[in-house]
Design a protein around this motif. Structure first.
Motif, short mmCIF file in Angstrom:
data_model
loop_
_atom_site.label_atom_id
_atom_site.label_comp_id
_atom_site.label_asym_id
_atom_site.label_seq_id
_atom_site.Cartn_x
_atom_site.Cartn_y
_atom_site.Cartn_z
N LEU A 4 0.85 -1.19 0.00
CA LEU A 4 0.00 0.00 0.00
C LEU A 4 0.89 1.24 0.00
O LEU A 4 1.74 1.40 0.88
N ASP A 5 0.68 2.10 -0.99
CA ASP A 5 1.47 3.33 -1.10
C ASP A 5 0.59 4.54 -0.87
O ASP A 5 -0.29 4.86 -1.67
N LEU A 6 0.82 5.23 0.26
CA LEU A 6 0.10 6.46 0.59
C LEU A 6 1.05 7.65 0.67
O LEU A 6 0.74 8.66 1.30
N GLU A 63 1.95 -0.94 14.87
CA GLU A 63 1.28 -2.12 14.32
C GLU A 63 1.55 -2.34 12.83
O GLU A 63 1.10 -3.33 12.26
N LEU A 64 2.29 -1.43 12.17
CA LEU A 64 2.44 -1.49 10.71
C LEU A 64 3.79 -2.06 10.28
O LEU A 64 4.78 -1.99 11.02
N ILE A 69 3.74 -0.92 3.86
CA ILE A 69 3.10 0.38 3.64
C ILE A 69 4.13 1.50 3.54
O ILE A 69 5.08 1.56 4.33
N SER A 70 3.91 2.38 2.58
CA SER A 70 4.74 3.59 2.45
C SER A 70 3.91 4.79 2.87
O SER A 70 2.85 5.07 2.29
N LEU A 92 -0.49 8.45 16.45
CA LEU A 92 0.42 8.07 15.36
C LEU A 92 1.42 7.03 15.85
O LEU A 92 1.75 6.07 15.14
N GLN A 93 1.92 7.20 17.05
CA GLN A 93 2.86 6.23 17.62
C GLN A 93 2.21 4.84 17.70
O GLN A 93 2.84 3.84 17.34
#
Length: 266
Positions: free
Chosen positions: A124-126, A165-166, A146-147, A159-160
């Motif tokens: 997934l690229d965000l 979890e990612l 993920i990016s 955010l932390q």
């Protein structure tokens, strides 16, 4: 048995019935396959190494197309003007493995944005969007790499917890920067670098909450004290005025003397 044109009627009827059955089967297959194979008019669909690729790059899209083929494996939505990933945006794409949403204007990611693809999605690229924060439930059970680079992230407790979890893309992990932070000294630094140094944004969050509670309680306490002081002073003023009024009234002895004087005169 009647013959028409040299053919028996039952035989002709059976042939027609056969054609009807074939037509129904073909039509039924078309109905079943059509939704799977349909391609949005704004995109280009192709087969690559046996995988369905839907290419919607630079098509001036401001929303995610709702009519994507259900057998999509690779979905390229980069370089558009998409601002929002709504709940269940990809819920019917059960074969989706790669999703590119880079270089858009995404600011909001809903809680259930990736529901339905958490098991199949691999990448997934965000990157290069306008995301400042995301709810931690948005990436729940997502196993994809993920990016998240080049977004104006606000570094704080949520955010932390999300990043914990990612599986961040190792090639761009150092480009996930704190644009702003609960402590200004961390703005402009890579998030991972700050967290690896032992900083815990959730501690700041708790401290901020404690301070806010203390200020609120102090405010209420001050209001109560002020009211009590006002109440006491107001009652004191009323008591003083009442006392002065009583003092201004003639005493009973004076009334008696005045009565005697009037009696003597009479």
């Amino acid at each position: 048995m009647q013959k028409v044109g040299g053919l028996d009627m039952p035989r002709k009827s059976s042939i027609l019935d056969g054609f009807a059955v074939i037509w129904c089967v073909v039509f039924g297959l078309f109905i079943v396959i059509a939704p799977v194979m349909a391609c949005p008019t704004t995109c280009h669909c192709m087969e690559k190494s046996g995988k369905t690729v839907v290419q919607c790059i630079s098509r001036n899209l401001d929303i995610i197309p709702p009519d994507l083929p259900r057998d999509t494996v690779i979905l390229l939505l980069a370089s558009n003007h998409i601002t929002h990933i709504p709940n269940q945006a990809f819920k019917d794409l059960h074969y989706l493995q790669e999703l590119d949403l880079s270089n858009n204007d995404i600011e909001l990611v809903d809680l259930g944005a990736f529901q339905g693809v958490s098991d199949s999605l691999l990448f997934l690229d965000l990157s290069n969007n306008r995301i400042q924060s995301v709810p931690k439930e948005a990436f729940a059970r997502l196993r994809a790499k993920i990016s998240l680079s080049n977004n104006p992230w606000h570094c704080e407790c949520t955010l932390q917890e999300v990043l914990r979890e990612l599986r961040l893309d190792p090639e761009t992990v150092n480009e996930v920067m704190c644009h702003t932070a609960v402590q200004e000294e961390y703005a402009g630094k890579p998030v991972i670098q700050v967290l690896d140094s032992g900083i815990n944004f959730c501690n700041f969050h708790h401290k901020t909450t404690d301070v806010a509670m203390f200020v609120t309680m102090f405010g209420w306490f001050t209001m109560v004290i002020a009211y009590i002081i006002y109440y006491v002073r107001h009652n004191q003023e009323d008591a003083r005025r009442h006392l002065e009024y009583l003092k201004s009234l003639p005493s009973s002895s004076q009334i008696s003397k005045d009565f005697d004087t009037i009696s003597t005169v009479l």
